[in-house]
Design a protein around this motif. Structure first.
Motif, PDB file in Angstrom:
ATOM      1  N   TYR A   1       0.836  -1.193   0.000  1.00  0.00           N
ATOM      2  CA  TYR A   1       0.000   0.000   0.000  1.00  0.00           C
ATOM      3  C   TYR A   1       0.877   1.252   0.000  1.00  0.00           C
ATOM      4  O   TYR A   1       1.948   1.264   0.580  1.00  0.00           O
ATOM      5  CB  TYR A   1      -0.882   0.045   1.256  1.00  0.00           C
ATOM      6  CG  TYR A   1      -1.795  -1.135   1.387  1.00  0.00           C
ATOM      7  CD1 TYR A   1      -3.050  -1.126   0.800  1.00  0.00           C
ATOM      8  CD2 TYR A   1      -1.398  -2.251   2.110  1.00  0.00           C
ATOM      9  CE1 TYR A   1      -3.901  -2.210   0.935  1.00  0.00           C
ATOM     10  CE2 TYR A   1      -2.245  -3.344   2.247  1.00  0.00           C
ATOM     11  CZ  TYR A   1      -3.493  -3.315   1.651  1.00  0.00           C
ATOM     12  OH  TYR A   1      -4.333  -4.384   1.777  1.00  0.00           O
ATOM     13  N   ILE A   2       0.357   2.319  -0.622  1.00  0.00           N
ATOM     14  CA  ILE A   2       1.083   3.582  -0.624  1.00  0.00           C
ATOM     15  C   ILE A   2       0.966   4.225   0.753  1.00  0.00           C
ATOM     16  O   ILE A   2      -0.125   4.457   1.253  1.00  0.00           O
ATOM     17  CB  ILE A   2       0.536   4.542  -1.698  1.00  0.00           C
ATOM     18  CG1 ILE A   2       0.763   3.949  -3.084  1.00  0.00           C
ATOM     19  CG2 ILE A   2       1.193   5.916  -1.583  1.00  0.00           C
ATOM     20  CD1 ILE A   2       0.146   4.772  -4.198  1.00  0.00           C
ATOM     21  N   GLN A   3       2.113   4.523   1.356  1.00  0.00           N
ATOM     22  CA  GLN A   3       2.156   5.214   2.637  1.00  0.00           C
ATOM     23  C   GLN A   3       2.305   6.713   2.437  1.00  0.00           C
ATOM     24  O   GLN A   3       1.732   7.509   3.171  1.00  0.00           O
ATOM     25  CB  GLN A   3       3.332   4.705   3.482  1.00  0.00           C
ATOM     26  CG  GLN A   3       3.302   3.226   3.753  1.00  0.00           C
ATOM     27  CD  GLN A   3       2.048   2.793   4.485  1.00  0.00           C
ATOM     28  OE1 GLN A   3       1.733   3.328   5.537  1.00  0.00           O
ATOM     29  NE2 GLN A   3       1.336   1.844   3.928  1.00  0.00           N
ATOM     30  N   ASP A   4       3.094   7.081   1.426  1.00  0.00           N
ATOM     31  CA  ASP A   4       3.378   8.475   1.136  1.00  0.00           C
ATOM     32  C   ASP A   4       3.737   8.575  -0.343  1.00  0.00           C
ATOM     33  O   ASP A   4       4.260   7.619  -0.924  1.00  0.00           O
ATOM     34  CB  ASP A   4       4.546   8.965   1.993  1.00  0.00           C
ATOM     35  CG  ASP A   4       4.763  10.456   1.878  1.00  0.00           C
ATOM     36  OD1 ASP A   4       3.798  11.207   2.071  1.00  0.00           O
ATOM     37  OD2 ASP A   4       5.906  10.868   1.603  1.00  0.00           O
ATOM     38  N   MET A   5       3.461   9.732  -0.940  1.00  0.00           N
ATOM     39  CA  MET A   5       3.744   9.902  -2.362  1.00  0.00           C
ATOM     40  C   MET A   5       4.147  11.345  -2.626  1.00  0.00           C
ATOM     41  O   MET A   5       3.581  12.273  -2.047  1.00  0.00           O
ATOM     42  CB  MET A   5       2.489   9.558  -3.157  1.00  0.00           C
ATOM     43  CG  MET A   5       2.640   9.601  -4.627  1.00  0.00           C
ATOM     44  SD  MET A   5       1.108   8.968  -5.352  1.00  0.00           S
ATOM     45  CE  MET A   5       1.278   9.520  -6.996  1.00  0.00           C
ATOM     46  N   LYS A   6       5.141  11.502  -3.497  1.00  0.00           N
ATOM     47  CA  LYS A   6       5.566  12.827  -3.946  1.00  0.00           C
ATOM     48  C   LYS A   6       5.582  12.826  -5.467  1.00  0.00           C
ATOM     49  O   LYS A   6       5.991  11.850  -6.088  1.00  0.00           O
ATOM     50  CB  LYS A   6       6.956  13.164  -3.419  1.00  0.00           C
ATOM     51  CG  LYS A   6       6.971  13.388  -1.925  1.00  0.00           C
ATOM     52  CD  LYS A   6       8.326  13.817  -1.431  1.00  0.00           C
ATOM     53  CE  LYS A   6       8.215  14.032   0.073  1.00  0.00           C
ATOM     54  NZ  LYS A   6       9.481  14.375   0.662  1.00  0.00           N
ATOM     55  N   VAL A   7       5.129  13.920  -6.042  1.00  0.00           N
ATOM     56  CA  VAL A   7       5.175  14.121  -7.488  1.00  0.00           C
ATOM     57  C   VAL A   7       5.990  15.370  -7.731  1.00  0.00           C
ATOM     58  O   VAL A   7       5.690  16.432  -7.185  1.00  0.00           O
ATOM     59  CB  VAL A   7       3.758  14.245  -8.088  1.00  0.00           C
ATOM     60  CG1 VAL A   7       3.831  14.589  -9.556  1.00  0.00           C
ATOM     61  CG2 VAL A   7       2.965  12.961  -7.872  1.00  0.00           C
ATOM     62  N   ASN A   8       7.054  15.210  -8.512  1.00  0.00           N
ATOM     63  CA  ASN A   8       7.986  16.318  -8.796  1.00  0.00           C
ATOM     64  C   ASN A   8       8.502  16.948  -7.505  1.00  0.00           C
ATOM     65  O   ASN A   8       8.629  18.159  -7.388  1.00  0.00           O
ATOM     66  CB  ASN A   8       7.337  17.364  -9.696  1.00  0.00           C
ATOM     67  CG  ASN A   8       6.996  16.802 -11.053  1.00  0.00           C
ATOM     68  OD1 ASN A   8       7.698  15.935 -11.571  1.00  0.00           O
ATOM     69  ND2 ASN A   8       5.907  17.256 -11.634  1.00  0.00           N
ATOM     70  N   GLY A   9       8.758  16.114  -6.501  1.00  0.00           N
ATOM     71  CA  GLY A   9       9.337  16.574  -5.243  1.00  0.00           C
ATOM     72  C   GLY A   9       8.355  17.172  -4.254  1.00  0.00           C
ATOM     73  O   GLY A   9       8.731  17.547  -3.158  1.00  0.00           O
ATOM     74  N   GLN A  10       7.084  17.279  -4.627  1.00  0.00           N
ATOM     75  CA  GLN A  10       6.071  17.885  -3.769  1.00  0.00           C
ATOM     76  C   GLN A  10       5.145  16.801  -3.200  1.00  0.00           C
ATOM     77  O   GLN A  10       4.778  15.861  -3.900  1.00  0.00           O
ATOM     78  CB  GLN A  10       5.219  18.882  -4.564  1.00  0.00           C
ATOM     79  CG  GLN A  10       6.011  20.021  -5.178  1.00  0.00           C
ATOM     80  CD  GLN A  10       6.601  20.928  -4.126  1.00  0.00           C
ATOM     81  OE1 GLN A  10       5.942  21.309  -3.174  1.00  0.00           O
ATOM     82  NE2 GLN A  10       7.876  21.276  -4.301  1.00  0.00           N
TER      83      GLN A  10
ATOM     84  N   ASN B   1      -2.441   3.189   4.552  1.00  0.00           N
ATOM     85  CA  ASN B   1      -2.409   4.455   5.280  1.00  0.00           C
ATOM     86  C   ASN B   1      -3.812   5.048   5.173  1.00  0.00           C
ATOM     87  O   ASN B   1      -4.182   5.614   4.158  1.00  0.00           O
ATOM     88  CB  ASN B   1      -1.374   5.402   4.678  1.00  0.00           C
ATOM     89  CG  ASN B   1      -1.339   6.741   5.368  1.00  0.00           C
ATOM     90  OD1 ASN B   1      -2.179   7.047   6.203  1.00  0.00           O
ATOM     91  ND2 ASN B   1      -0.363   7.558   5.013  1.00  0.00           N
ATOM     92  N   LYS B   2      -4.597   4.897   6.217  1.00  0.00           N
ATOM     93  CA  LYS B   2      -6.002   5.308   6.175  1.00  0.00           C
ATOM     94  C   LYS B   2      -6.194   6.813   6.313  1.00  0.00           C
ATOM     95  O   LYS B   2      -7.315   7.299   6.267  1.00  0.00           O
ATOM     96  CB  LYS B   2      -6.786   4.566   7.247  1.00  0.00           C
ATOM     97  CG  LYS B   2      -6.823   3.071   6.970  1.00  0.00           C
ATOM     98  CD  LYS B   2      -7.662   2.338   7.971  1.00  0.00           C
ATOM     99  CE  LYS B   2      -7.673   0.850   7.623  1.00  0.00           C
ATOM    100  NZ  LYS B   2      -8.515   0.085   8.545  1.00  0.00           N
ATOM    101  N   ASN B   3      -5.102   7.567   6.460  1.00  0.00           N
ATOM    102  CA  ASN B   3      -5.180   9.024   6.549  1.00  0.00           C
ATOM    103  C   ASN B   3      -4.740   9.711   5.264  1.00  0.00           C
ATOM    104  O   ASN B   3      -4.767  10.925   5.171  1.00  0.00           O
ATOM    105  CB  ASN B   3      -4.330   9.531   7.713  1.00  0.00           C
ATOM    106  CG  ASN B   3      -4.876   9.057   9.032  1.00  0.00           C
ATOM    107  OD1 ASN B   3      -6.067   9.160   9.289  1.00  0.00           O
ATOM    108  ND2 ASN B   3      -4.015   8.506   9.872  1.00  0.00           N
ATOM    109  N   ARG B   4      -4.319   8.933   4.289  1.00  0.00           N
ATOM    110  CA  ARG B   4      -3.835   9.497   3.030  1.00  0.00           C
ATOM    111  C   ARG B   4      -4.957   9.496   1.992  1.00  0.00           C
ATOM    112  O   ARG B   4      -5.669   8.524   1.827  1.00  0.00           O
ATOM    113  CB  ARG B   4      -2.675   8.658   2.502  1.00  0.00           C
ATOM    114  CG  ARG B   4      -2.006   9.295   1.333  1.00  0.00           C
ATOM    115  CD  ARG B   4      -1.015   8.370   0.636  1.00  0.00           C
ATOM    116  NE  ARG B   4      -0.655   8.975  -0.624  1.00  0.00           N
ATOM    117  CZ  ARG B   4      -1.437   9.006  -1.690  1.00  0.00           C
ATOM    118  NH1 ARG B   4      -2.579   8.422  -1.687  1.00  0.00           N
ATOM    119  NH2 ARG B   4      -1.048   9.621  -2.775  1.00  0.00           N
TER     120      ARG B   4
END
Length: 58
Positions: free
Chosen positions: A2-11, A38-41
């Motif tokens: 599962y995705i916990q965190d994600m950044k696109v172009n550093g943001q 990550n149920k908060n994302r």
């Protein structure tokens, strides 16, 4: 996984979709994955993709 965190172009990126234009323009995507969701994302209304059916309900 599962995705916990994600950044696109550093943001920081909380949306639950990536636009075609972001990919077409060579966007850099960084994922942090985990074994539990990550149920908060991506829970804010603006994190959901556009839905034409919402326009029909107005």
């Amino acid at each position: 996984y599962y995705i916990q965190d994600m950044k696109v172009n550093g943001q920081e990126y909380t949306k639950n979709y990536i636009t075609h234009s972001t990919l077409q323009n060579g966007g850099t995507i960084d994922y942090v994955m985990g074994d539990k969701p990550n149920k908060n994302r991506g829970i804010a209304p603006e994190d959901a993709p556009y839905s034409f059916s919402k326009e029909l309900k107005k």
